[in-house]
Design an enzyme around this catalytic site. Structure first.
Site, PDB file in Angstrom:
ATOM      1  N   ARG A 198      -2.895   5.334   1.563  1.00 14.20           N
ATOM      2  CA  ARG A 198      -2.722   4.494   2.746  1.00 14.20           C
ATOM      3  C   ARG A 198      -2.512   5.384   3.968  1.00 14.20           C
ATOM      4  O   ARG A 198      -1.881   6.436   3.887  1.00 14.20           O
ATOM      5  CB  ARG A 198      -1.510   3.565   2.572  1.00 14.20           C
TER       6      ARG A 198
ATOM      7  N   TYR B 240     -10.051   3.180   0.289  1.00 16.11           N
ATOM      8  CA  TYR B 240      -8.889   3.275  -0.605  1.00 16.11           C
ATOM      9  C   TYR B 240      -8.194   1.912  -0.729  1.00 16.11           C
ATOM     10  O   TYR B 240      -7.986   1.216   0.274  1.00 16.11           O
ATOM     11  CB  TYR B 240      -7.901   4.340  -0.090  1.00 16.11           C
ATOM     12  N   GLY B 241      -7.796   1.579  -1.956  1.00 16.78           N
ATOM     13  CA  GLY B 241      -7.245   0.248  -2.266  1.00 16.78           C
ATOM     14  C   GLY B 241      -6.248  -0.299  -1.269  1.00 16.78           C
ATOM     15  O   GLY B 241      -6.410  -1.408  -0.753  1.00 16.78           O
ATOM     16  N   GLY B 242      -5.196   0.459  -0.986  1.00 15.65           N
ATOM     17  CA  GLY B 242      -4.135  -0.040  -0.107  1.00 15.65           C
ATOM     18  C   GLY B 242      -4.615  -0.297   1.317  1.00 15.65           C
ATOM     19  O   GLY B 242      -4.003  -1.048   2.070  1.00 15.65           O
TER      20      GLY B 242
ATOM     21  N   LYS C 287      -1.614  -5.215   0.377  1.00 12.47           N
ATOM     22  CA  LYS C 287      -0.580  -4.830   1.340  1.00 12.47           C
ATOM     23  C   LYS C 287      -0.750  -5.578   2.667  1.00 12.47           C
ATOM     24  O   LYS C 287       0.224  -6.007   3.281  1.00 12.47           O
ATOM     25  CB  LYS C 287      -0.638  -3.323   1.589  1.00 12.47           C
TER      26      LYS C 287
ATOM     27  N   HIS D 296       8.323  -6.253  -1.333  1.00 14.15           N
ATOM     28  CA  HIS D 296       7.682  -5.191  -2.123  1.00 14.15           C
ATOM     29  C   HIS D 296       8.494  -5.016  -3.406  1.00 14.15           C
ATOM     30  O   HIS D 296       9.245  -4.056  -3.551  1.00 14.15           O
ATOM     31  CB  HIS D 296       7.701  -3.916  -1.268  1.00 14.15           C
TER      32      HIS D 296
ATOM     33  N   SER E 162       6.848   2.956  -2.600  1.00 12.98           N
ATOM     34  CA  SER E 162       5.618   3.241  -3.337  1.00 12.98           C
ATOM     35  C   SER E 162       5.795   4.492  -4.214  1.00 12.98           C
ATOM     36  O   SER E 162       6.412   5.468  -3.785  1.00 12.98           O
ATOM     37  CB  SER E 162       4.486   3.493  -2.353  1.00 12.98           C
TER      38      SER E 162
ATOM     39  N   CYS F 244       7.545   5.059  -6.894  1.00 13.15           N
ATOM     40  CA  CYS F 244       8.891   5.389  -7.372  1.00 13.15           C
ATOM     41  C   CYS F 244       9.181   4.697  -8.700  1.00 13.15           C
ATOM     42  O   CYS F 244      10.333   4.484  -9.062  1.00 13.15           O
ATOM     43  CB  CYS F 244       9.946   4.993  -6.353  1.00 13.15           C
ATOM     44  N   GLY F 245       8.137   4.277  -9.411  1.00 11.14           N
ATOM     45  CA  GLY F 245       8.339   3.773 -10.771  1.00 11.14           C
ATOM     46  C   GLY F 245       8.449   2.262 -10.891  1.00 11.14           C
ATOM     47  O   GLY F 245       8.983   1.771 -11.881  1.00 11.14           O
ATOM     48  N   LYS F 246       7.923   1.491  -9.928  1.00 10.15           N
ATOM     49  CA  LYS F 246       7.985   0.028 -10.063  1.00 10.15           C
ATOM     50  C   LYS F 246       7.210  -0.431 -11.301  1.00 10.15           C
ATOM     51  O   LYS F 246       7.669  -1.272 -12.057  1.00 10.15           O
ATOM     52  CB  LYS F 246       7.407  -0.673  -8.832  1.00 10.15           C
TER      53      LYS F 246
ATOM     54  N   ASP G  55       4.476  -5.277  -8.172  1.00  9.78           N
ATOM     55  CA  ASP G  55       4.410  -4.699  -6.820  1.00  9.78           C
ATOM     56  C   ASP G  55       4.848  -5.649  -5.702  1.00  9.78           C
ATOM     57  O   ASP G  55       5.487  -5.216  -4.764  1.00  9.78           O
ATOM     58  CB  ASP G  55       2.987  -4.192  -6.546  1.00  9.78           C
TER      59      ASP G  55
ATOM     60  N   ARG H 289      -5.307   6.017  -9.276  1.00 13.80           N
ATOM     61  CA  ARG H 289      -4.881   4.646  -9.574  1.00 13.80           C
ATOM     62  C   ARG H 289      -5.660   4.039 -10.727  1.00 13.80           C
ATOM     63  O   ARG H 289      -6.828   4.352 -10.941  1.00 13.80           O
ATOM     64  CB  ARG H 289      -5.103   3.766  -8.330  1.00 13.80           C
TER      65      ARG H 289
ATOM     66  N   ARG I 267      14.290   7.088  -4.362  1.00 16.41           N
ATOM     67  CA  ARG I 267      14.217   8.378  -5.050  1.00 16.41           C
ATOM     68  C   ARG I 267      15.130   9.334  -4.296  1.00 16.41           C
ATOM     69  O   ARG I 267      14.775   9.809  -3.223  1.00 16.41           O
ATOM     70  CB  ARG I 267      12.742   8.839  -4.999  1.00 16.41           C
TER      71      ARG I 267
HETATM   72  C1  OXD Z   1       1.728   1.173  -2.555  1.00 16.25           C
HETATM   73  C2  OXD Z   1       0.942   0.534  -3.622  1.00 16.25           C
HETATM   74  O1  OXD Z   1       1.226   2.083  -1.887  1.00 16.25           O
HETATM   75  O2  OXD Z   1       1.496  -0.335  -4.318  1.00 16.25           O
HETATM   76  O3  OXD Z   1       2.887   0.771  -2.373  1.00 16.25           O
HETATM   77  O4  OXD Z   1      -0.239   0.840  -3.761  1.00 16.25           O
HETATM   78 MN    MN Z   2       3.417  -0.902  -3.609  1.00 17.04          MN
END
Ligand code: OXD
Ligand code: MN
Length: 607
Positions: A81, A221-223, A230, A250, A272, A274-276, A297, A390, A421
């Site tokens: 992003r 890119y996805g985000g 997002k 989030h 983002s 951090c292990g979600k 997410d 990803r 974190r």
């Molecule tokens: C982020 C994601 O960047 O979920 O937070 O892709």
């Molecule tokens: Mn995210």
């Protein structure tokens, strides 16, 4: 060549006038070779992915390893992003607040018009009707993404419900939809050969909160490009939520069932990468506890008529960070991914036609092709997969998906976790003193930066509710909304709030806490606190577990580690209070009074 506006209109398979007009207007501006309305079918997906394979954008993976799955490799300058190029163009600058970039809306519209003019030349323009959340929700949230990227279409099909059923519902309700325009910004001259990952050096991710529209230019890119995620489900939805009395966050959503068969729902916000996803797919290491997931997410929450905060996941897929997701650390994610039907971006390729990334397996394969297409061996000093590589996988491939995921009204929350974190200062878990103190904890959340956004790694930044890059309006007003929304609700029914930190270090630099499946021990403590069973120390920063109250059965952990994980250090907290003070000053006048009082309370308790 392009289609005329008349052709575009006569081919449009919809009666929805505003949609017809918008599609014709965009086609006129962007000048694509043709306009294609996405129906969302499996057959269409097969055709699109075949075309992407032929174009070199996707590589089909070995179907015995990853059925119906593909690998994509982005331009090395388009891997994350782009927060510096992300804008909230509210009518007034103050409404975007200090956490967002802002430009005067008409100035931005002029700029975007110039950029999008002819930007789809030589390409197909895809029209993707989509819904975030349930099509059968009381107030379904629709969008239509127009894009010139078939990779985006294929990925959107995983991440959201798209296509004809959605379009019919938009027509039936004569519904509002968020117009979301995306172009990779790489028009093709006649006869020009395309590249596998077209994009533009110049990138703009722009939101107009009042008209609820999104423009994304230059990135695949996805985000930046899957605009339901997002851009809509967080930035635009946070504005809708402010106006309509709910919350777009989030957060992941978990269901926990105790050995006594009592179930609880928990939502958790982490920045983002951090292990979600790891927490969402937790494999508990303690006996008798069962974990199921509802989301990894994004969470939309609203109070029901009985005053309970209910949560739904508006997404249909996972767009997870691949590195660090492995058979040891997250077997549930690995099982979901292995079922196939996935798109992998910037992962490494194995010699037998699969994908690999750092942390996937114990043993690193002896030879790989790295994400940039080069031959790679373990002695090399760079990772084989990009750190922000990803996997994009349908959520219904998760074996532990809770059936309640499918309920349009969602689930009532018992607890909310905020986590970051942090190497120092923040204990493994702290229960807030009350709801308002919990909002304070969320508002001061901080974390070391990760690869999910372009920029420096490991720098400490404040990330309120893990929403820093995603709040679609003034951050102080956003916190006021949290305070106001809950003020009319019976305090007893509010979820209990906890601050967690899986990343604290011991004095010798190692991790104090093993994390991953053992985080179930922290979740268990939180549930036992809710039930009034677990002990805690009443510290100046909130309730921290006594060493005995955490279930450490079967865990190899030294007393020094437990102490380091749970320690509330007066010196560290004096610095932290100072740093929160500085952070709060950045809000100008817009911070809610309640949070200033919380900071004063913290300082006086710290003495
Ligand atoms: C982020 C994601 O960047 O979920 O937070 O892709
Ligand atoms: Mn995210």
């Amino acid at each position: 060549m392009g289609q005329t506006a008349q052709q575009v209109l006569s081919d449009a398979p919809t009666t929805h006038q505003r949609l017809r007009d918008w599609v014709a207007e965009v086609a006129q501006l962007t000048q694509p070779d043709r306009v294609y309305w996405v129906d969302g079918s499996e057959q269409e997906y097969a055709v699109l992915t075949d075309e992407l394979v032929a174009a070199g954008t996707l590589k089909r993976l070995n179907p015995e390893l990853f059925p119906n799955s593909f690998a994509a490799f982005s331009d090395p300058k388009d891997v994350a992003r782009v927060e510096e190029q992300t804008f909230i163009c509210s009518a007034k600058e103050g409404d975007a607040g200090f956490t967002n970039n802002w430009m005067e809306p008409s100035e931005m519209k002029t700029k975007l018009n110039d950029l999008f003019a002819g930007s789809m030349r030589g390409r197909t323009m895809y029209v993707i009707p989509f819904v975030m959340g349930h099509l059968e929700a009381k107030d379904p949230k629709f969008g239509v993404e127009i894009t010139d990227s078939a990779y985006v279409v294929a990925s959107m099909r995983i991440m959201a419900q798209i296509g004809t059923d959605v379009l019919r519902k938009i027509e039936e309700l004569d519904a509002f939809f968020v117009p979301a325009l995306h172009s990779v910004g790489a028009p093709l001259e006649p006869g020009e050969q395309d590249v596998p990952w077209p994009c533009n050096e110049e990138k703009w991710i722009v939101h107009f909160p009042e008209e609820r529209s999104i423009y994304s230019y230059g990135s695949g890119y996805g985000g930046n490009a899957l605009l339901g995620k997002k851009c809509y489900a967080l930035r635009i939805a946070s504005v809708m939520a402010r106006d309509e009395g709910w919350l777009a966050e989030h957060m992941l959503i978990l269901k926990l069932t105790s050995p006594e068969q009592k179930s609880y729902y928990l939502a958790a916000a982490f920045p983002s990468a951090c292990g979600k996803t790891n927490l969402a797919l937790l494999d508990p290491t303690i006996d008798g506890w069962k974990v199921e997931t509802l989301g990894d997410d994004i969470t939309w929450m609203r109070f029901d008529d009985e005053g309970r905060l209910r949560a739904v996941n508006p997404e249909a897929g996972l767009f997870g960070v691949a590195p660090g997701t492995g058979w040891d650390t997250n077997p549930n994610a690995m099982r979901a991914i292995s079922k196939g039907n996935s798109i992998f971006t910037n992962c490494a390729l194995t010699d037998d036609g699969g994908v690999w990334w750092e942390g996937m397996t114990h043993e690193t394969p002896a030879h790989l092709t790295d994400w940039q297409g080069n031959s790679w061996t373990p002695e090399m000093d760079h990772p084989a997969a990009h750190p922000n590589a990803r996997f994009c996988t349908p959520i219904n491939q998760i074996d532990m998906l809770a059936p309640e995921y499918h309920e349009p009204d969602g689930v009532p929350l018992s607890a909310i976790f905020f986590g970051g974190r942090r190497k120092t200062t923040i204990p493994l878990v702290t229960q807030s003193r009350d709801w308002s103190h919990g909002i304070f904890m969320g508002s001061t959340l901080s974390s070391e930066t990760t690869a999910a956004a372009a920029g420096e790694l490991g720098r400490l930044r404040r990330d309120p509710m893990a929403m820093l890059p995603f709040i679609g309006y003034d951050a102080g007003d956003y916190l006021k909304h949290w305070v106001k929304l809950s003020s009319a609700v019976d305090a007893e029914k509010l979820p209990k709030i906890f601050l967690v930190n899986w990343f604290r270090r011991t004095p010798d630099g190692g991790f104090a806490w093993p994390g991953f499946g053992d985080n179930s021990r922290v979740v268990k403590w939180a549930i036992e606190r809710i039930e009034g069973k677990a002990e805690a120390v009443d510290t100046p920063i909130g309730f921290v577990p006594t060493a005995d109250s955490l279930d450490l059965d079967g865990l190899e952990i030294s007393t020094e580690q437990v102490d380091a994980a749970l320690k509330v250090d007066a010196l560290e907290w004096a610095e932290e209070a100072e740093s929160i003070d500085e952070w709060y000053r950045r809000f100008g006048g817009s911070l809610p009074e309640e949070l200033l009082s919380e900071l004063e309370g913290l300082k006086s308790r710290l003495g």
